[in-house]
Each structure stands twice: as C-alpha cells, then as structure tokens.
Design a protein around this motif. Structure first.
Motif, PDB file in Angstrom:
ATOM      1  N   ASP A  62      62.151  44.705  72.905  1.00 10.02           N
ATOM      2  CA  ASP A  62      62.536  43.951  71.514  1.00 10.02           C
ATOM      3  C   ASP A  62      61.966  43.403  70.923  1.00 10.02           C
ATOM      4  N   VAL A  63      60.892  43.905  69.876  1.00 13.23           N
ATOM      5  CA  VAL A  63      60.369  43.007  69.408  1.00 13.23           C
ATOM      6  C   VAL A  63      61.608  42.001  67.845  1.00 13.23           C
ATOM      7  N   LEU A  64      61.036  40.582  68.205  1.00 11.59           N
ATOM      8  CA  LEU A  64      61.682  40.101  67.041  1.00 11.59           C
ATOM      9  C   LEU A  64      60.030  38.663  66.402  1.00 11.59           C
ATOM     10  N   LEU A  65      60.835  37.881  65.382  1.00 12.88           N
ATOM     11  CA  LEU A  65      59.605  37.211  64.406  1.00 12.88           C
ATOM     12  C   LEU A  65      59.558  35.778  65.363  1.00 12.88           C
ATOM     13  N   THR A  66      58.934  35.599  65.521  1.00 15.23           N
ATOM     14  CA  THR A  66      58.693  34.021  65.665  1.00 15.23           C
ATOM     15  C   THR A  66      59.211  33.306  63.708  1.00 15.23           C
ATOM     16  N   ASP A  67      59.536  33.977  63.300  1.00 15.31           N
ATOM     17  CA  ASP A  67      60.034  33.342  61.975  1.00 15.31           C
ATOM     18  C   ASP A  67      60.844  34.641  60.759  1.00 15.31           C
ATOM     19  N   GLU A  68      61.068  33.506  59.453  1.00 16.23           N
ATOM     20  CA  GLU A  68      61.509  34.288  58.552  1.00 16.23           C
ATOM     21  C   GLU A  68      61.539  33.666  57.073  1.00 16.23           C
ATOM     22  N   ARG A  69      61.091  34.391  56.351  1.00 20.63           N
ATOM     23  CA  ARG A  69      61.607  33.784  54.907  1.00 20.63           C
ATOM     24  C   ARG A  69      63.021  34.421  54.849  1.00 20.63           C
ATOM     25  N   TRP A  70      63.344  33.853  53.715  1.00 19.59           N
ATOM     26  CA  TRP A  70      64.658  33.937  54.022  1.00 19.59           C
ATOM     27  C   TRP A  70      65.115  34.732  52.806  1.00 19.59           C
ATOM     28  N   VAL A  71      64.269  36.007  52.607  1.00 18.30           N
ATOM     29  CA  VAL A  71      64.372  37.141  51.727  1.00 18.30           C
ATOM     30  C   VAL A  71      65.119  38.105  52.416  1.00 18.30           C
ATOM     31  N   ASP A  72      64.603  39.134  50.934  1.00 20.95           N
ATOM     32  CA  ASP A  72      65.963  40.495  51.411  1.00 20.95           C
ATOM     33  C   ASP A  72      64.343  41.043  52.581  1.00 20.95           C
ATOM     34  N   GLY A  73      64.952  42.103  53.781  1.00 21.89           N
ATOM     35  CA  GLY A  73      64.034  43.048  54.733  1.00 21.89           C
ATOM     36  C   GLY A  73      62.972  44.087  52.919  1.00 21.89           C
ATOM     37  N   ASN A  74      63.530  43.670  52.196  1.00 22.67           N
ATOM     38  CA  ASN A  74      62.240  44.535  51.318  1.00 22.67           C
ATOM     39  C   ASN A  74      61.680  44.266  50.542  1.00 22.67           C
ATOM     40  N   ASP A  75      61.437  42.503  50.403  1.00 25.55           N
ATOM     41  CA  ASP A  75      61.087  41.682  49.309  1.00 25.55           C
ATOM     42  C   ASP A  75      59.637  41.243  50.375  1.00 25.55           C
ATOM     43  N   PRO A  76      58.723  41.615  49.132  1.00 28.48           N
ATOM     44  CA  PRO A  76      57.323  40.738  49.589  1.00 28.48           C
ATOM     45  C   PRO A  76      56.797  40.190  50.407  1.00 28.48           C
ATOM     46  N   LEU A  77      57.888  38.800  50.409  1.00 28.98           N
ATOM     47  CA  LEU A  77      57.622  38.032  51.552  1.00 28.98           C
ATOM     48  C   LEU A  77      58.224  37.978  52.466  1.00 28.98           C
ATOM     49  N   SER A  78      58.989  39.605  52.907  1.00 29.89           N
ATOM     50  CA  SER A  78      59.227  39.824  54.232  1.00 29.89           C
ATOM     51  C   SER A  78      58.908  39.850  55.249  1.00 29.89           C
ATOM     52  N   ASN A  79      58.613  38.566  56.385  1.00 29.99           N
ATOM     53  CA  ASN A  79      58.524  39.375  58.252  1.00 29.99           C
ATOM     54  C   ASN A  79      58.701  40.750  58.524  1.00 29.99           C
ATOM     55  N   ALA A  80      59.989  40.627  58.254  1.00 35.33           N
ATOM     56  CA  ALA A  80      60.494  41.943  58.925  1.00 35.33           C
ATOM     57  C   ALA A  80      59.633  43.089  57.913  1.00 35.33           C
ATOM     58  N   ARG A  81      59.854  43.050  57.140  1.00 34.66           N
ATOM     59  CA  ARG A  81      59.065  44.258  56.237  1.00 34.66           C
ATOM     60  C   ARG A  81      57.409  44.439  56.924  1.00 34.66           C
TER      61      ARG A  81
END
Ligand code: 6PG
Length: 223
Positions: A62-81
């Motif tokens: 299960d891959v988790l982020l340590t943190d995320e910027r509060w932007v859509d998953g397609n945003d260049p700033l997104s850690n999920a992306r």
C-alpha cells in the motif's frame, strides 16, 4: 541516525533503491500487506523509477504519501501525480495507491475524511523522506502556524497545514506517524542540505521539524 555518503547521486540512487526494495521484501515476508510512505519533491523521482522495475510482491504493498499539496491529481504540483508517473509503473503498477486529495473538500475536511482509513496502514512499514534547506520534511515546515498541531503526540493521522511561502495548502502525516515508521530513510543532495541536517540535530522540532524523525533513520547523502 546513521549517515551514509555516496560518491555521486547515481550511486546513491542505485543503492537506496536496492535498500528500500530489500526492506519492502523483508516486511512482505512477515506480513500479508505492507505500507510504503513516500515524499514528493525533486529528489525521489530516480529512486522511484529504479524501484518500479524491482521484482517484489507489489500487489501486497500500500503506497501512501508522506504529504500532499492540496491540488487535483493532474496538477503539476501534485505528489500523487509524481508517484503515478515515476513509481506506479512497470512491476510497481500492481501496488495499491492511497491518494489524499479530495476534490470539493478543504484541506481540513479532506484530512478528516481520509485520516480514519490510514489507521489500517500504521505503523508504516517502510518510509522514504526528503528534506528542504529550511529543515522541513513532509509538510512539516518551521514557522508554519499549523506545525504545532502536526507535532503533537495525539495529532490526527492526517493534518491540514498552511505553510507560508508555499503556493498551496497541504496535508501531511504528523510527526508521530512519520517517526513511528518501522523503517525510516532520508535522502538529501548537496552541501546546503548536509549543513542544514547538521544544524537540525541541535535544534527542536519546532525550529527543525526533520529533527522529530531522525532517531533510527538511515540518511543517504551525495553532493
Ligand atoms: O511535498 C513535498 O515537497 C515533499 O514531501 C517535501 O517534504 C520534500 O521532500 C522536500 O521539500 C524536499 O524536496 P526536494 O526533494 O525537491 O528537495
């Protein structure tokens, strides 16, 4: 903290990817599922790419982020992306990814909605962290008014933060979750960050949030 220096960044990337793979494999040998928490930023990309080709039971990770910027998953700033583009490919595409961003919710509402589901992944089996020159890690930033709450021992499993000078609000795993990871690894490049880490060892978590997670952490450095 154990500090390991590499001759160059390529050597570091290869060795750290192998170390993380080895830690994931040993965690998998003793558990049905394991959690792997990863950061955003510019450092981890090459490590993710090397890891993604590694032969292990990614379908039990299960891959988790340590943190995320509060932007859509397609945003260049997104850690999920970042994680989707660099880690969740090849063999690692079989991993289960737990994104944090929730469209239409504020960071506070989103953190509240996601936090309960994170309990099943605690303690984190293997964690990779980065660090800023300002000694922040994940989204625990010095000087951020919301840092105090995220450093509290009873902080919720996911905390909204509003770091000054950052383009977006964020959510972050709190210090006790990061420090509670069973396997902790930090990668930093460059003299600035090496000096910042040395400073952090003499400072409080409020002044140097990275200092809250250094006990037992393997630190890898290259110029
Ligand atoms: O969302 C993020 O930005 C990361 O989680 C953050 O904590 C990162 O690890 C540091 O800012 C270092 O970033 P670099 O790797 O770009 O130096």
């Amino acid at each position: 903290m154990n500090f390991i220096e590499y001759a160059d960044r390529e050597m570091l990337v290869m060795n750290v990817a192998n170390k993380l793979a080895g830690k994931l494999k040993s965690a998998l040998s003793g558990n049905d599922r394991v959690s792997f928490a990863v950061p955003g930023g510019s450092t981890p990309g090459p490590i993710f790419e090397m890891l993604s080709a590694t032969d292990l039971d990614w379908d039990r990770v299960d891959v988790l982020l340590t943190d995320e910027r509060w932007v859509d998953g397609n945003d260049p700033l997104s850690n999920a992306r970042l994680v989707r583009e660099h880690l969740l490919n090849d063999r690692a595409a079989a991993a289960r990814f737990i994104p944090f961003f929730r469209a239409g919710l504020t960071p506070g509402e989103g953190a509240e909605a996601v936090a309960p589901s994170l309990a099943a992944h605690m303690p984190i089996s293997v964690m990779l962290l980065g660090m800023g020159d300002d000694m922040h890690t994940a989204s625990l930033f010095p000087g951020d008014p919301s840092l105090h709450d995220a450093l509290a021992a009873d902080a919720p499993l996911l905390c909204p933060v509003y770091p000054q000078g950052q383009p977006t609000a964020r959510v972050t795993l709190p210090a006790h979750v990061l420090d509670g990871a069973l396997n902790k690894h930090l990668v930093i490049f460059g003299d600035e960050k090496r000096a910042a880490l040395e400073r952090a060892e003499t400072l409080s978590p409020e002044e140097a949030p990275i200092s809250a997670v250094l006990d037992g952490t393997e630190v890898y450095w290259a110029a």
